[in-house]
Scaffold this motif. Structure first.
Motif, PDB file in Angstrom:
ATOM      1  N   GLY A 127      53.839  24.847  43.745  1.00 58.23           N
ATOM      2  CA  GLY A 127      54.441  25.227  45.255  1.00 58.23           C
ATOM      3  C   GLY A 127      55.585  25.993  45.238  1.00 58.23           C
ATOM      4  N   SER A 128      55.711  26.866  44.090  1.00 56.35           N
ATOM      5  CA  SER A 128      56.711  27.978  44.235  1.00 56.35           C
ATOM      6  C   SER A 128      56.353  29.257  43.901  1.00 56.35           C
ATOM      7  CB  SER A 128      58.061  27.529  43.535  1.00 56.35           C
ATOM      8  OG  SER A 128      57.834  27.379  42.046  1.00 56.35           O
ATOM      9  N   ASN A 129      55.357  29.334  42.876  1.00 53.67           N
ATOM     10  CA  ASN A 129      55.189  30.896  42.231  1.00 53.67           C
ATOM     11  C   ASN A 129      53.883  31.285  43.177  1.00 53.67           C
ATOM     12  OD1 ASN A 129      56.826  31.096  39.788  1.00 53.67           O
ATOM     13  ND2 ASN A 129      56.226  28.967  39.945  1.00 53.67           N
ATOM     14  N   PHE A 130      53.833  32.674  43.006  1.00 50.92           N
ATOM     15  CA  PHE A 130      52.636  33.351  43.696  1.00 50.92           C
ATOM     16  C   PHE A 130      52.488  34.643  42.538  1.00 50.92           C
ATOM     17  CE2 PHE A 130      49.597  34.834  46.236  1.00 50.92           C
ATOM     18  CZ  PHE A 130      49.756  36.117  46.908  1.00 50.92           C
ATOM     19  N   THR A 131      51.383  34.673  42.027  1.00 47.65           N
ATOM     20  CA  THR A 131      51.084  35.646  40.863  1.00 47.65           C
ATOM     21  C   THR A 131      49.997  36.549  41.239  1.00 47.65           C
ATOM     22  OG1 THR A 131      49.497  34.143  39.735  1.00 47.65           O
ATOM     23  CG2 THR A 131      51.671  34.017  39.117  1.00 47.65           C
ATOM     24  N   LEU A 132      50.166  37.846  40.708  1.00 43.94           N
ATOM     25  CA  LEU A 132      48.923  38.735  40.743  1.00 43.94           C
ATOM     26  C   LEU A 132      48.653  39.103  39.316  1.00 43.94           C
ATOM     27  CD1 LEU A 132      47.568  41.074  42.313  1.00 43.94           C
ATOM     28  CD2 LEU A 132      49.350  42.568  41.768  1.00 43.94           C
ATOM     29  N   LYS A 133      47.062  38.880  39.037  1.00 40.22           N
ATOM     30  CA  LYS A 133      46.761  39.172  37.853  1.00 40.22           C
ATOM     31  C   LYS A 133      45.868  40.416  38.006  1.00 40.22           C
ATOM     32  CE  LYS A 133      44.991  35.872  35.551  1.00 40.22           C
ATOM     33  NZ  LYS A 133      44.114  34.851  34.772  1.00 40.22           N
ATOM     34  N   ILE A 134      46.038  41.446  36.841  1.00 39.16           N
ATOM     35  CA  ILE A 134      45.367  42.526  36.922  1.00 39.16           C
ATOM     36  C   ILE A 134      44.416  42.435  35.505  1.00 39.16           C
ATOM     37  CG2 ILE A 134      44.891  44.935  36.997  1.00 39.16           C
ATOM     38  CD1 ILE A 134      47.900  44.944  38.643  1.00 39.16           C
ATOM     39  N   ARG A 135      43.209  42.462  35.535  1.00 42.49           N
ATOM     40  CA  ARG A 135      42.436  42.433  34.186  1.00 42.49           C
ATOM     41  C   ARG A 135      42.041  43.885  33.918  1.00 42.49           C
ATOM     42  NH1 ARG A 135      40.625  37.891  37.297  1.00 42.49           N
ATOM     43  NH2 ARG A 135      38.948  39.177  38.206  1.00 42.49           N
ATOM     44  N   SER A 136      41.833  43.970  32.905  1.00 43.01           N
ATOM     45  CA  SER A 136      41.127  45.379  32.301  1.00 43.01           C
ATOM     46  C   SER A 136      41.878  46.651  32.946  1.00 43.01           C
ATOM     47  CB  SER A 136      39.650  45.589  32.732  1.00 43.01           C
ATOM     48  OG  SER A 136      39.104  44.566  32.078  1.00 43.01           O
ATOM     49  N   THR A 137      43.206  46.605  32.794  1.00 51.69           N
ATOM     50  CA  THR A 137      44.070  47.608  33.248  1.00 51.69           C
ATOM     51  C   THR A 137      43.648  49.105  33.092  1.00 51.69           C
ATOM     52  OG1 THR A 137      45.824  47.213  31.504  1.00 51.69           O
ATOM     53  CG2 THR A 137      46.253  45.925  33.544  1.00 51.69           C
ATOM     54  N   LYS A 138      44.122  49.845  34.108  1.00 51.99           N
ATOM     55  CA  LYS A 138      43.616  51.249  34.168  1.00 51.99           C
ATOM     56  C   LYS A 138      45.220  51.940  34.441  1.00 51.99           C
ATOM     57  CE  LYS A 138      39.191  50.547  36.555  1.00 51.99           C
ATOM     58  NZ  LYS A 138      38.406  51.004  37.620  1.00 51.99           N
ATOM     59  N   LEU A 139      44.945  53.334  33.698  1.00 49.80           N
ATOM     60  CA  LEU A 139      46.042  54.145  33.907  1.00 49.80           C
ATOM     61  C   LEU A 139      46.466  54.325  35.442  1.00 49.80           C
ATOM     62  CD1 LEU A 139      45.216  57.114  31.522  1.00 49.80           C
ATOM     63  CD2 LEU A 139      46.722  55.040  30.980  1.00 49.80           C
ATOM     64  N   GLU A 140      45.489  53.997  36.231  1.00 50.47           N
ATOM     65  CA  GLU A 140      45.908  54.343  37.604  1.00 50.47           C
ATOM     66  C   GLU A 140      46.468  53.199  38.338  1.00 50.47           C
ATOM     67  OE1 GLU A 140      43.026  55.201  36.222  1.00 50.47           O
ATOM     68  OE2 GLU A 140      41.424  54.691  37.471  1.00 50.47           O
ATOM     69  N   ASP A 141      46.610  51.916  37.652  1.00 50.94           N
ATOM     70  CA  ASP A 141      47.353  50.899  38.151  1.00 50.94           C
ATOM     71  C   ASP A 141      48.661  50.953  38.003  1.00 50.94           C
ATOM     72  OD1 ASP A 141      44.594  48.762  36.602  1.00 50.94           O
ATOM     73  OD2 ASP A 141      44.566  49.835  38.652  1.00 50.94           O
ATOM     74  N   SER A 142      49.289  52.017  37.422  1.00 50.38           N
ATOM     75  CA  SER A 142      50.660  52.129  37.109  1.00 50.38           C
ATOM     76  C   SER A 142      51.201  52.392  38.394  1.00 50.38           C
ATOM     77  CB  SER A 142      50.859  53.437  36.279  1.00 50.38           C
ATOM     78  OG  SER A 142      50.185  53.105  34.933  1.00 50.38           O
ATOM     79  N   ALA A 143      52.278  51.582  38.866  1.00 50.93           N
ATOM     80  CA  ALA A 143      53.011  51.708  40.203  1.00 50.93           C
ATOM     81  C   ALA A 143      54.087  50.582  40.332  1.00 50.93           C
ATOM     82  CB  ALA A 143      51.806  51.177  41.107  1.00 50.93           C
TER      83      ALA A 143
END
Lengths: 114, 111
Positions: free
Chosen positions: A72-88
């Motif tokens: 009821g309280s958390n909201f998550t973002l998962k990124i699999r197989s991260t790429k260099l361009e995901d840096s932000a």
């Protein structure tokens, strides 16, 4: 004053690894969002979430991305197989109503993919 | 296509003077606009918003003007202070569930 909180503040990960970015939205809000900001650029929409499902997502939010509200309280973002361009910087936001009400942003998680 | 943009990337203003930051948008269907302030290393902070049925809205030291005819939005900051130094973004509600942000204007206040 209620606020959106995000953890961690900075995450460094190896390319190809999975990361989970965590957010605690404002408690009585119903709409949740993830945005990202590449260094020096504008804030870009990733995804919106309401009633336990994605309302809208952008082209950036590809198959490697997923969101979840595990309790009821958390909201998550998962990124699999991260790429260099995901840096932000990744910002979580929440609002009490739909898009024409004020969205409150967290302080962000700086993701660095190496 | 829709776009939200700012006329100038940087603005230098003398402390105590008034600042005006401009923004152009292209989606005539947008009905809600927000100005955000972003300080270094922080998330966007709400300043003021305006709905399309209004052309002016005032807050504390800030005024937002909306000209729907030319699709132009501006933020006026009265008596600019050093703490006003930041990047300012306009954003539009181009769809019920997302905001589209402009490129940002960096405001630097000179003492």
């Amino acid at each position: 004053e209620p606020e959106v909180t995000q953890t961690p503040s900075h995450q460094v990960t190896q390319m190809g690894q999975e990361v989970i970015l965590r957010c605690v939205p404002i408690s009585n809000h119903l709409y949740f969002y993830w945005y990202r900001q590449i260094l020096g650029q504008k804030v870009e929409f990733l995804v919106s979430f309401y009633n336990n499902e994605i309302s809208e997502k952008s082209e950036i939010f590809d198959d490697r991305f997923s969101v979840e509200r595990p309790d009821g309280s958390n909201f998550t973002l998962k990124i699999r197989s991260t790429k260099l361009e995901d840096s932000a910087m990744y910002f979580c936001a929440s609002s009490a109503g739909q898009g024409n009400t004020e969205a409150f942003f967290g302080q962000g998680t700086r993701l660095t993919v190496v | 296509g829709e776009s939200v943009g700012l006329h100038l990337p940087t603005l230098s203003v003398q402390e105590g003077d008034n600042s005006i930051i401009n923004c152009a948008y292209s989606n005539s269907a947008s009905d809600y606009f927000i100005w955000y302030k972003q300080e270094s290393g922080k998330g966007p902070q709400f300043i003021i918003d305006i709905r399309s049925n209004m052309d002016k809205r005032q807050g504390q030291r800030v005024t937002v003007l909306l000209n729907k005819t030319v699709k132009h939005l501006s933020l006026q900051i009265a008596a600019t202070q050093p703490g006003d130094s930041a990047v300012y973004f306009c954003a539009e509600n181009s769809h019920d569930y997302k905001l589209s942000f402009g490129a940002g204007t960096t405001v630097t206040v000179r003492a």
